[in-house]
Design an enzyme around this catalytic site. Structure first.
Site, PDB file in Angstrom:
ATOM      1  N   CYS A   1       0.791  -1.231   0.000  1.00  0.00           N
ATOM      2  CA  CYS A   1       0.000   0.000   0.000  1.00  0.00           C
ATOM      3  C   CYS A   1       0.828   1.289   0.000  1.00  0.00           C
ATOM      4  O   CYS A   1       1.774   1.427   0.777  1.00  0.00           O
ATOM      5  CB  CYS A   1      -0.910   0.050   1.208  1.00  0.00           C
ATOM      6  SG  CYS A   1      -1.985  -1.374   1.343  1.00  0.00           S
TER       7      CYS A   1
ATOM      8  N   GLU B   1      20.009 -16.075  -6.710  1.00  0.00           N
ATOM      9  CA  GLU B   1      19.522 -14.753  -7.109  1.00  0.00           C
ATOM     10  C   GLU B   1      19.120 -14.750  -8.584  1.00  0.00           C
ATOM     11  O   GLU B   1      18.098 -14.173  -8.965  1.00  0.00           O
ATOM     12  CB  GLU B   1      20.598 -13.692  -6.800  1.00  0.00           C
ATOM     13  CG  GLU B   1      20.327 -12.288  -7.321  1.00  0.00           C
ATOM     14  CD  GLU B   1      19.090 -11.620  -6.745  1.00  0.00           C
ATOM     15  OE1 GLU B   1      18.392 -12.228  -5.923  1.00  0.00           O
ATOM     16  OE2 GLU B   1      18.794 -10.491  -7.158  1.00  0.00           O
TER      17      GLU B   1
ATOM     18  N   GLU C   1      10.472 -14.119 -10.528  1.00  0.00           N
ATOM     19  CA  GLU C   1       9.596 -12.987 -10.221  1.00  0.00           C
ATOM     20  C   GLU C   1       9.264 -12.153 -11.456  1.00  0.00           C
ATOM     21  O   GLU C   1       8.195 -11.543 -11.519  1.00  0.00           O
ATOM     22  CB  GLU C   1      10.128 -12.123  -9.066  1.00  0.00           C
ATOM     23  CG  GLU C   1      11.418 -11.413  -9.268  1.00  0.00           C
ATOM     24  CD  GLU C   1      11.814 -10.588  -8.026  1.00  0.00           C
ATOM     25  OE1 GLU C   1      12.995 -10.260  -7.917  1.00  0.00           O
ATOM     26  OE2 GLU C   1      10.952 -10.258  -7.178  1.00  0.00           O
TER      27      GLU C   1
ATOM     28  N   ARG D   1       5.570   0.296  -5.255  1.00  0.00           N
ATOM     29  CA  ARG D   1       5.425  -0.504  -4.036  1.00  0.00           C
ATOM     30  C   ARG D   1       4.554  -1.736  -4.277  1.00  0.00           C
ATOM     31  O   ARG D   1       4.584  -2.676  -3.495  1.00  0.00           O
ATOM     32  CB  ARG D   1       4.813   0.358  -2.923  1.00  0.00           C
ATOM     33  CG  ARG D   1       5.695   1.508  -2.521  1.00  0.00           C
ATOM     34  CD  ARG D   1       4.981   2.432  -1.570  1.00  0.00           C
ATOM     35  NE  ARG D   1       4.749   1.830  -0.276  1.00  0.00           N
ATOM     36  CZ  ARG D   1       5.603   1.849   0.746  1.00  0.00           C
ATOM     37  NH1 ARG D   1       6.752   2.459   0.615  1.00  0.00           N
ATOM     38  NH2 ARG D   1       5.315   1.277   1.892  1.00  0.00           N
TER      39      ARG D   1
ATOM     40  N   ASN E   1      -2.547   1.366   5.636  1.00  0.00           N
ATOM     41  CA  ASN E   1      -1.577   0.340   5.240  1.00  0.00           C
ATOM     42  C   ASN E   1      -1.318  -0.495   6.488  1.00  0.00           C
ATOM     43  O   ASN E   1      -1.068   0.053   7.559  1.00  0.00           O
ATOM     44  CB  ASN E   1      -0.279   1.010   4.773  1.00  0.00           C
ATOM     45  CG  ASN E   1       0.826   0.007   4.480  1.00  0.00           C
ATOM     46  OD1 ASN E   1       0.579  -1.189   4.380  1.00  0.00           O
ATOM     47  ND2 ASN E   1       2.040   0.505   4.346  1.00  0.00           N
ATOM     48  N   GLY E   2      -1.392  -1.812   6.368  1.00  0.00           N
ATOM     49  CA  GLY E   2      -1.153  -2.679   7.522  1.00  0.00           C
ATOM     50  C   GLY E   2      -2.331  -3.608   7.756  1.00  0.00           C
ATOM     51  O   GLY E   2      -3.174  -3.777   6.871  1.00  0.00           O
TER      52      GLY E   2
ATOM     53  N   LYS F   1      15.302 -13.840  -9.766  1.00  0.00           N
ATOM     54  CA  LYS F   1      14.988 -12.766 -10.722  1.00  0.00           C
ATOM     55  C   LYS F   1      14.101 -13.314 -11.839  1.00  0.00           C
ATOM     56  O   LYS F   1      13.142 -12.680 -12.247  1.00  0.00           O
ATOM     57  CB  LYS F   1      16.267 -12.176 -11.345  1.00  0.00           C
ATOM     58  CG  LYS F   1      17.106 -11.305 -10.458  1.00  0.00           C
ATOM     59  CD  LYS F   1      16.560  -9.916 -10.211  1.00  0.00           C
ATOM     60  CE  LYS F   1      15.730  -9.814  -8.962  1.00  0.00           C
ATOM     61  NZ  LYS F   1      16.370  -9.694  -7.696  1.00  0.00           N
TER      62      LYS F   1
ATOM     63  N   LYS G   1       6.856  -4.102  -3.514  1.00  0.00           N
ATOM     64  CA  LYS G   1       8.245  -3.708  -3.296  1.00  0.00           C
ATOM     65  C   LYS G   1       8.629  -3.820  -1.820  1.00  0.00           C
ATOM     66  O   LYS G   1       9.657  -4.376  -1.487  1.00  0.00           O
ATOM     67  CB  LYS G   1       8.457  -2.270  -3.787  1.00  0.00           C
ATOM     68  CG  LYS G   1       9.887  -1.764  -3.648  1.00  0.00           C
ATOM     69  CD  LYS G   1      10.832  -2.500  -4.570  1.00  0.00           C
ATOM     70  CE  LYS G   1      12.259  -2.008  -4.449  1.00  0.00           C
ATOM     71  NZ  LYS G   1      13.208  -2.971  -5.046  1.00  0.00           N
TER      72      LYS G   1
ATOM     73  N   TRP H   1      -2.690  -2.839  -1.711  1.00  0.00           N
ATOM     74  CA  TRP H   1      -2.217  -4.210  -1.973  1.00  0.00           C
ATOM     75  C   TRP H   1      -3.063  -5.078  -1.060  1.00  0.00           C
ATOM     76  O   TRP H   1      -2.943  -5.021   0.166  1.00  0.00           O
ATOM     77  CB  TRP H   1      -0.735  -4.304  -1.627  1.00  0.00           C
ATOM     78  CG  TRP H   1      -0.042  -5.533  -2.125  1.00  0.00           C
ATOM     79  CD1 TRP H   1       0.515  -5.713  -3.364  1.00  0.00           C
ATOM     80  CD2 TRP H   1       0.190  -6.746  -1.412  1.00  0.00           C
ATOM     81  NE1 TRP H   1       1.074  -6.960  -3.449  1.00  0.00           N
ATOM     82  CE2 TRP H   1       0.892  -7.615  -2.275  1.00  0.00           C
ATOM     83  CE3 TRP H   1      -0.122  -7.193  -0.126  1.00  0.00           C
ATOM     84  CZ2 TRP H   1       1.291  -8.893  -1.894  1.00  0.00           C
ATOM     85  CZ3 TRP H   1       0.266  -8.470   0.244  1.00  0.00           C
ATOM     86  CH2 TRP H   1       0.965  -9.300  -0.637  1.00  0.00           C
TER      87      TRP H   1
ATOM     88  N   HIS I   1      22.951 -35.159  -5.716  1.00  0.00           N
ATOM     89  CA  HIS I   1      22.114 -35.652  -4.624  1.00  0.00           C
ATOM     90  C   HIS I   1      20.627 -35.507  -4.933  1.00  0.00           C
ATOM     91  O   HIS I   1      19.799 -35.607  -4.029  1.00  0.00           O
ATOM     92  CB  HIS I   1      22.465 -34.920  -3.326  1.00  0.00           C
ATOM     93  CG  HIS I   1      23.894 -35.122  -2.913  1.00  0.00           C
ATOM     94  ND1 HIS I   1      24.369 -36.327  -2.471  1.00  0.00           N
ATOM     95  CD2 HIS I   1      24.966 -34.277  -2.930  1.00  0.00           C
ATOM     96  CE1 HIS I   1      25.674 -36.221  -2.206  1.00  0.00           C
ATOM     97  NE2 HIS I   1      26.050 -34.985  -2.487  1.00  0.00           N
TER      98      HIS I   1
HETATM   99  O1  M6R Z   1      13.317  -4.349   1.272  1.00  0.00           O
HETATM  100  P1  M6R Z   1      13.939  -5.675   1.577  1.00  0.00           P
HETATM  101  O2  M6R Z   1      15.334  -5.783   1.117  1.00  0.00           O
HETATM  102  O3  M6R Z   1      13.810  -6.054   3.031  1.00  0.00           O
HETATM  103  O4  M6R Z   1      13.090  -6.721   0.747  1.00  0.00           O
HETATM  104  C1  M6R Z   1      13.310  -8.093   0.859  1.00  0.00           C
HETATM  105  C2  M6R Z   1      12.616  -8.850  -0.260  1.00  0.00           C
HETATM  106  O5  M6R Z   1      11.235  -8.653  -0.192  1.00  0.00           O
HETATM  107  C3  M6R Z   1      13.119  -8.410  -1.644  1.00  0.00           C
HETATM  108  O6  M6R Z   1      14.494  -8.570  -1.762  1.00  0.00           O
HETATM  109  C4  M6R Z   1      12.422  -9.227  -2.754  1.00  0.00           C
HETATM  110  O7  M6R Z   1      12.828 -10.558  -2.687  1.00  0.00           O
HETATM  111  C5  M6R Z   1      12.729  -8.600  -4.117  1.00  0.00           C
HETATM  112  N1  M6R Z   1      11.522  -8.437  -4.877  1.00  0.00           N
HETATM  113  C6  M6R Z   1      13.659  -9.418  -4.941  1.00  0.00           C
HETATM  114  O8  M6R Z   1      13.905  -8.859  -6.192  1.00  0.00           O
END
Ligand code: M6R
Length: 624
Positions: free
Chosen positions: A2, A494, A501, A27, A101-102, A498, A619, A75, A517
């Site tokens: 949000c 990583e 997502e 966000r 938000n929350g 990427k 975000k 959100w 394994h």
């Molecule tokens: O703001 P933060 O670094 O705490 O966020 C952690 C994760 O939510 C964030 O890294 C998420 O995995 C990203 N979308 C990855 O690209």
């Protein structure tokens, strides 16, 4: 998650609020709305979907041009992402409008209480109860009885309602009978104030108002803020004046714009040389002595540290994994790595000599924040690595190392990750300096290698066409695997994250040694496998990974090998070679990650996905 905007001043509130919502789009959200006080009633509009949908209905609602208002991108948590559940929520008489938000944890009890006293709820949200509670409170609290400093009853009413709420909430409220004030409240969810000239702002983060002012105020836990055009008054939930911290934002509106790139993500990938250089800047003397200004822990406290636990989520967790290799190697202090969402539920062993390090780009991730609170209750010291000045996580930590990546708008973290990895190295080297486990000249030599990294990243960016071509060739893949060893393992994870997502295709990262394994069963004819090859300096690791590549190639994998310049040992087994600049093993994630980011971004674009705002993602994840 949000996004919230509030405004009081001399401009059209609708324009300011819509502009702010646009800057908070990154966000993540699935509906949006605005509310403006006008002639004793709230005028509002809200719509499921992106802001363009809200734009589409603004004309038919003919919203007034007034000097105060609030807005929200939602959100969904409680209730589906539809028009009805979109914020703002109003009381029955359309006098107050609330955005939130929350999660209000006791909303079911409050809702029952309100319904039994005759209130009718129109949505499935937890937020709507606040609008009804506020209306009851405002009816009970005549404006004349209000606090003189604020000259309005709305803050009194908000404080009274906040005292009844449990859970996490940022609330921003407008009252049609008091249009000159907008009130915000904050517990556990982010809210900052922007101080302008004859105007003031509220926002989930400074991006909401960066176009108008770079002067901001951090709000603390359980605080209520009332903004008018020329005043900002902050109290606690009982009305006592509260202490706040003012700060100046060190980036401007251009940093929050695409600057000619198709996607924020592309721009942020391109900014990585700068992000790495800026995070290193000013942190060591000419003699190679590290100096971390925000390190609020004394050298004696650090010398006593006998265990380190690094905690984070998502991409930041992979930075934590890299940190473990570097910190243990340089300091010989045992270092554990833990997902923030798991940490406090396993009864971890912590004491005064444990240093808990948290890593968060946003500084607002709820899992990480709760882990910090738990660690501090257990008397551990907490140091946070964070990219967002004024956010909750550094504020609740004993010490902080800020990364200087600038605002990261795309949901997928790129420059944020690289800057986090640099900050982890700085921390490891600083501990080594304090504990005397590395000589100054050794530390100086590693810093010198770090300073060469931006040029190496730039070369990878300049050579990115081959990665783009590869993405086009692999665009129809159903599954892509990533392998690495040592610090190449978090890089593989990583790379897979990427791709998941952004491109929504199956991707997994493995430690290459684990392949035999189990995961090797996934290898079939033509499946693309990226392999991060350790530098030749680690010949044992290098030999092992060459065997791993042979194993998968023999089973039909299409191998894409990331290998340093001049290393030709793997070339006979590679279907595709991506060259990496020569760097020390521990620093390799700073270069090896870059082609994987470009690959995922390109492939997602080719599939027609929204690269900056992938489906279902936010975000800053401000709920547990
Ligand atoms: O703001 P933060 O670094 O705490 O966020 C952690 C994760 O939510 C964030 O890294 C998420 O995995 C990203 N979308 C990855 O690209």
């Amino acid at each position: 998650m949000c996004g919230i905007v509030g405004y009081v001043g001399h401009r059209s509130a609708l324009d300011v609020v819509m502009g702010g919502l646009r800057r908070l789009e990154y966000r993540g959200y699935d509906s949006a709305g605005v509310a403006l006080p006008h002639e004793g009633r709230i005028a509002s509009a809200k719509k499921a979907g992106k802001l363009v949908n809200l734009d589409g209905i603004l004309a038919e609602h003919s919203l007034p041009t007034v000097g105060s208002g609030i807005g929200h991108t939602r959100w969904a948590t409680h209730g589906a992402p539809n028009d009805r559940n979109a914020h703002p929520h109003l009381d029955a008489g359309s006098r107050v409008a609330v955005v939130h938000n929350g999660i209000i944890e006791n909303f079911a009890t409050l809702r029952d209480e309100l319904e039994s006293s005759g209130h009718e709820m129109l949505s499935e949200t937890d937020t709507e109860v606040v609008a009804h509670l506020l209306r009851d409170e405002l009816d009970r609290t005549p404006v004349a009885s209000s606090d003189e400093a604020e000259g309005t009853a709305l803050p009194d009413a908000v404080r009274a309602v906040c005292r009844r709420l449990e859970g996490a909430f940022t609330l921003v409220i407008t009252d049609a009978e008091q249009p000159d004030v907008v009130v915000g409240a904050r517990r556990n969810s982010p809210l900052v104030v922007g101080r302008g000239d004859g105007e003031n702002f509220l926002g989930s983060d400074v991006a909401a108002f960066i176009e108008y002012t770079r002067d901001a105020i951090e709000l603390g836990q359980d605080q209520v803020v009332a903004i008018t055009s020329d005043d900002v008054v902050v109290t606690d939930f009982d009305g006592r004046p509260a202490e706040t911290t003012e700060y100046h934002v060190d980036w401007d509106v251009s940093a929050a714009e695409k600057g000619g790139f198709d996607w924020f993500m592309l721009k942020e990938i391109a900014e990585q040389p700068q992000a790495v250089a800026d995070t290193l800047l000013g942190r060591h003397s000419a003699a190679g002595l590290l100096q971390l200004d925000e390190m609020r822990l004394s050298d004696d406290e650090l010398r006593n540290v006998d265990k380190i636990i690094v905690i984070a989520c998502g991409t930041s967790f992979y930075a934590a994994m890299v940190a473990k290799y570097a910190i243990e190697h340089w300091t010989r202090v045992p270092c554990e790595v833990e997902l923030a969402s798991e940490f406090r539920y396993r009864d971890p062993i912590l004491d005064r000599s444990t240093l808990v390090v948290t890593i968060s780009q946003s500084g607002e991730t709820m899992d990480t924040l709760q882990a910090i609170r738990y660690a501090r209750q257990q008397r551990a010291r907490v140091l946070s690595i964070c990219n967002t000045n004024g956010s909750t996580i550094p504020r609740e930590s004993d010490a902080v190392i800020y990364t200087h990546a600038g605002p990261e708008i795309a949901v997928a973290s790129t420059k944020g990750f690289l800057a986090q990895v640099v900050a982890c190295y700085l921390l490891g080297l600083y501990l080594a300096q304090v504990k005397g486990t590395k000589y100054g000249d050794e530390i100086g030599a590693i810093i010198a290698e770090l300073e060469r990294i931006p040029a190496g990243i730039q070369r990878l960016l300049d050579d990115a066409d081959q990665v783009r071509t590869l993405a086009a060739e692999l665009v129809d893949s159903r599954s892509i695997l990533f392998l690495g060893r040592h610090v190449g393992f978090p890089v593989a994870l990583e790379g897979a994250l990427k791709l998941k997502e952004l491109a929504y295709i199956h991707a997994e990262g493995f430690a290459a040694g684990e392949l035999k394994h189990g995961p090797i069963a996934l290898i079939e004819e033509g499946v693309p496998v990226f392999v991060v090859v350790p530098p030749r300096a680690r010949d044992q690791l290098q030999e092992k990974i060459v065997s791993n590549i042979q194993e998968i190639r023999a089973r039909g994998a299409r191998t894409i090998v990331l290998v340093e310049d001049g290393d030709d040992d793997v070339v006979p087994y590679a279907d595709h070679v991506i060259r990496l600049p020569e760097v020390p093993t521990l620093l390799q994630p700073l270069v090896a990650t870059v082609p994987l980011q470009i690959f995922a971004c390109e492939l997602a674009g080719l599939l027609g996905h929204d690269v900056d705002q992938p489906r279902n993602l936010a975000k800053s994840v401000t709920v547990e």
